[in-house]
Each structure stands twice: as structure tokens, then as C-alpha cells.
Design a protein around this motif. Structure first.
Motif, PDB file in Angstrom:
ATOM      1  N   TYR A 165      20.296  60.338  -7.089  1.00 34.15           N
ATOM      2  CA  TYR A 165      19.279  60.202  -6.038  1.00 34.15           C
ATOM      3  C   TYR A 165      19.884  60.006  -4.647  1.00 34.15           C
ATOM      4  O   TYR A 165      19.167  60.055  -3.653  1.00 34.15           O
ATOM      5  CB  TYR A 165      18.313  59.065  -6.398  1.00 34.15           C
ATOM      6  N   THR A 206      15.577  63.663 -13.352  1.00 30.49           N
ATOM      7  CA  THR A 206      15.021  64.955 -12.933  1.00 30.49           C
ATOM      8  C   THR A 206      16.034  65.766 -12.115  1.00 30.49           C
ATOM      9  O   THR A 206      16.217  66.958 -12.381  1.00 30.49           O
ATOM     10  CB  THR A 206      13.689  64.738 -12.187  1.00 30.49           C
ATOM     11  N   GLY A 224      11.721  62.780 -16.118  1.00 29.42           N
ATOM     12  CA  GLY A 224      10.325  62.336 -16.095  1.00 29.42           C
ATOM     13  C   GLY A 224       9.571  62.844 -14.872  1.00 29.42           C
ATOM     14  O   GLY A 224       8.508  63.449 -14.989  1.00 29.42           O
TER      15      GLY A 224
END
Ligand code: PLP
Length: 363
Positions: A165, A206, A224
Motif C-alpha cells: 500500500y 488486492t 478483498g
């Protein structure tokens, strides 16, 4: 349209959802791994039914989700938040009800506790890929000790590359996915060197599921957010803005100088500010028309509990174009957290609310 729904309300665009689901299904097939989707994003059996193939397993983030999905006939469940003894009673009730429940641990202490307990739980060892949250490093001596304590309860090794992220674009995410794979492969090799066989190698977020180039050796992945996508994923390059399947329908309730006040505040949108770390900061969400067309430059600048303040990036907002009572939609920064504020999805099909799907809340 206009939608016959009280505001604020969570809308779910069925065709976007379906294309997000099929895209990830094809990714898993192409990479040669099973999909064990993380249902913490949708917390909805209706979404699970669109996605799951018969007998396929899921990942959950709460025991309430495990109970809910088990009640609806999903039996292979990985509860992927570190287990602790206080959860034993509900876990054993799930198993007694027929669920094949597996949990994760990252300590010798909990491995020993589970091995001595009478709980018939599968156990995965959580491996640390990038230092962002939990897990045992593949070269930490505690890995072998924990696995040895677990004995036959050991189902495999799993990791979540939370560091993905913080990446800037697809190439960095592909590298993060390679590190995620390397972590579980290294842990498996290490355990193998000590005579401990490992059947399951589970990775997944993801971003890494979207950009992994090679998952040789990995058996399953657990993305997810891909189901709904969000502004943060768009900022990472994982999806386009028009892939975002959920939005919050809101009504204009007032005007300020050059700004709108809407009835979606912190409780309807969340306080998530994750896009503040990205080149395009969307405040608390990006504005679309009621029909779902993005409105260039419009974003939620501030929120209080039930109020959102909508501004234009360049200050050029024509408030007269948005009379009190008119409606807008807001795309979320982080889909899982925005959805968590709502008890149901208003499912949009061909510009109309076709169905209402309940969603689970709480723990
Ligand atoms: N697996 C675990 C253990 C997670 O914690 C998460 C998300 O937090 C996921 C999988 C899914 O990743 P994402 O939220 O990027 O889809």
C-alpha cells in the motif's frame, strides 16, 4: 433514477461488481492459484454467492463474519486476524456446527496453546513479509519451534504484504508481490529442512494479487478490496475510477460560500484519509453526479459526524448548480471501511435500485 432511497445510503453497482469479480477470478486462474477471497470487504452472502465456486473457501476478519458465512453454508473459513484464547468458545461452537475453521498465529506461545487445547482448528503460521504488521520472519528460529508445537494442526504459512500500500505504481507492486511470495516460499523451505511439511502457501492483498508476475509454489491468494475497489486502489494504479462499485448517495442540505454541505459525514463515509499519502488527495471522498458520472475537481474537504463539506480543488464550485435536496454520489477512499458504516447495499442495476442486500456489521 432518481433513486427512491433515503440518504445517506450505500449504493452497489452490480455490473461493476461483476466485472471486478471476474477480473480477479481470471487473475487467479492465470497465476495457477486458488482464490480464497477476503470477505471483510463485502460482509455479504449475496456478494459471496456471485463470486464463490462450490466448496471454495473464504477469508474473514471477525468471528461474526465466520458465524454469518457458516450459517449461509460456506464451511471452509480462514479467520485471518491473530487468534487468542478469548476467542476459543465461539471458535469451538463454529467447529461443532460443522465449519472447517482455520486460524492464524505468529507466536510459539499461541501455537503451544492451540496444540494443547481441545479445539479442532486448523492453524496457519503468519509470516512477516515487510514489517508492516504481524508475522514471524522466515529466518526467525521461532518459526520452526511454533510449527513443531502445532504438529498435524499446521495447515500452512500465510502472509499479507501490507507494504504494497506504500508502493508507487505497478512495477513497485510487482516487486512487493515477489517479496510476498518469497516470504512464504522461504518459510516453507526452512520448515522442510526441519522435516516439517507445509501444504498451504497463502498470500494476498488486492495490489499484489493484481500485479503479481509469478506465484510459483503459492497455493492460494486472499484479496478483498478488489470486489468494490476504491480511490486508494485507483491512486495505486490497481484500478480505474470507473471500476469503483460502491458509492454513498447523499443529499445537498446547505450552501456555504463556494461550498456545499451534504448529509454524508464521518459516519457515512468514515474518517479514512488514506489518499492523503498519494499524488491525488481526495479528502474524504470524490464526488459524482447522482447518475454516477465523476464531477471533475469536486471532493469532500471536511466532515463532522453527519455533515460533509464539498469543495472544488480550484475553488470554482457553482453552488447554484446543486440546489438543496439535489443528490450526489461520493466514491470512498477505502471501500471496506466506508461499507462498514452501512447495514445494507442498495444494488443498482440499469440505473435503478434492483435489490437490497443486507450486510453484516459488528464483531
Ligand atoms: N489477508 C489479510 C490477512 C488481510 O489482513 C487483508 C487485508 O487487510 C487481506 C488478505 C486482503 O487484502 P486487501 O485488503 O488488499 O484486499
Amino acid at each position: 433514477m432518481p433513486f427512491d432511497v433515503d440518504t445517506p445510503a450505500l449504493l452497489l453497482d452490480r455490473s461493476r461488481l461483476q466485472s471486478n469479480l471476474s477480473r480477479m477470478r481470471s487473475r487467479a486462474q492465470r497465476l495457477g492459484v486458488r482464490l480464497r477471497p477476503h470477505m471483510k470487504t463485502a460482509k455479504s452472502i449475496d456478494v459471496a454467492r456471485l463470486l464463490l465456486e462450490p466448496g471454495e473457501g473464504i477469508t474473514v476478519s471477525t468471528l461474526a463474519e465466520a458465524e454469518y458465512f457458516a450459517r449461509h453454508g460456506v464451511s471452509d473459513i480462514l479467520y485471518a486476524v491473530g487468534f487468542e484464547p478469548g476467542k476459543a468458545r465461539r471458535a469451538s461452537q463454529l467447529v461443532a456446527g460443522g465449519a472447517d475453521l482455520a486460524v492464524i498465529v505468529d507466536s510459539v506461545e499461541m501455537a503451544a496453546w492451540l496444540a494443547e487445547s481441545q479445539l479442532a482448528l486448523g492453524v496457519w503460521l503468519e509470516i512477516d513479509t515487510d514489517g508492516t504488521r504481524c508475522g514471524i520472519s522466515p529466518d526467525d528460529g521461532r518459526l520452526v519451534e511454533a510449527a513443531a508445537r502445532l504438529g498435524p494442526a499446521l495447515r500452512g504459512v500465510m502472509t499479507h504484504a501490507g507494504g504494497a500500500y506504500a508502493c508507487h505504481g505497478p512495477d513497485e507492486i510487482t516487486d512487493a508481490a515477489a517479496r510476498e511470495r518469497a516470504a512464504v516460499v522461504a518459510a516453507t523451505r526452512r520448515l522442510g529442512d526441519h522435516g516439517i511439511p507445509v501444504a498451504g502457501l497463502s498470500i494476498g492483498s488486492t495490489p499484489t494479487a493484481t500485479f503479481a508476475a509469478d506465484l510459483a509454489g503459492v497455493t492460494e491468494m486472499r484479496p478483498g478490496v478488489f470486489m468494490f475497489q476504491d480511490l486508494y486502489q485507483a491512486g495505486l494504479g490497481v484500478c480505474s475510477i470507473d471500476a469503483i462499485a460502491i458509492s454513498v448517495l447523499t443529499a445537498v442540505i446547505g450552501h456555504r460560500t463556494g461550498e456545499l454541505v451534504v448529509d454524508a459525514g464521518a459516519l457515512a463515509l468514515s474518517l479514512d484519509r488514506s489518499t492523503a499519502r498519494q499524488p491525488v488527495d481526495w479528502g474524504f471522498g470524490a464526488l459524482c453526479s447522482e447518475a454516477g458520472e465523476p464531477i471533475d475537481g469536486l471532493y469532500v474537504r471536511a466532515v463532522t459526524q453527519e455533515h460533509g463539506i464539498v469543495a472544488h480543488r480550484d475553488g470554482g464550485l457553482d453552488v447554484g448548480a446543486h440546489p438543496i435536496g439535489s443528490r450526489l454520489r461520493i466514491l470512498p477512499n477505502h471501500a471496506c471501511i466506508t461499507a462498514a458504516a452501512h447495514a445494507r447495499y442498495h444494488v443498482i442495476d440499469h440505473d435503478d435500485v434492483a435489490e437490497v442486500w443486507p450486510r453484516l456489521t459488528g464483531w
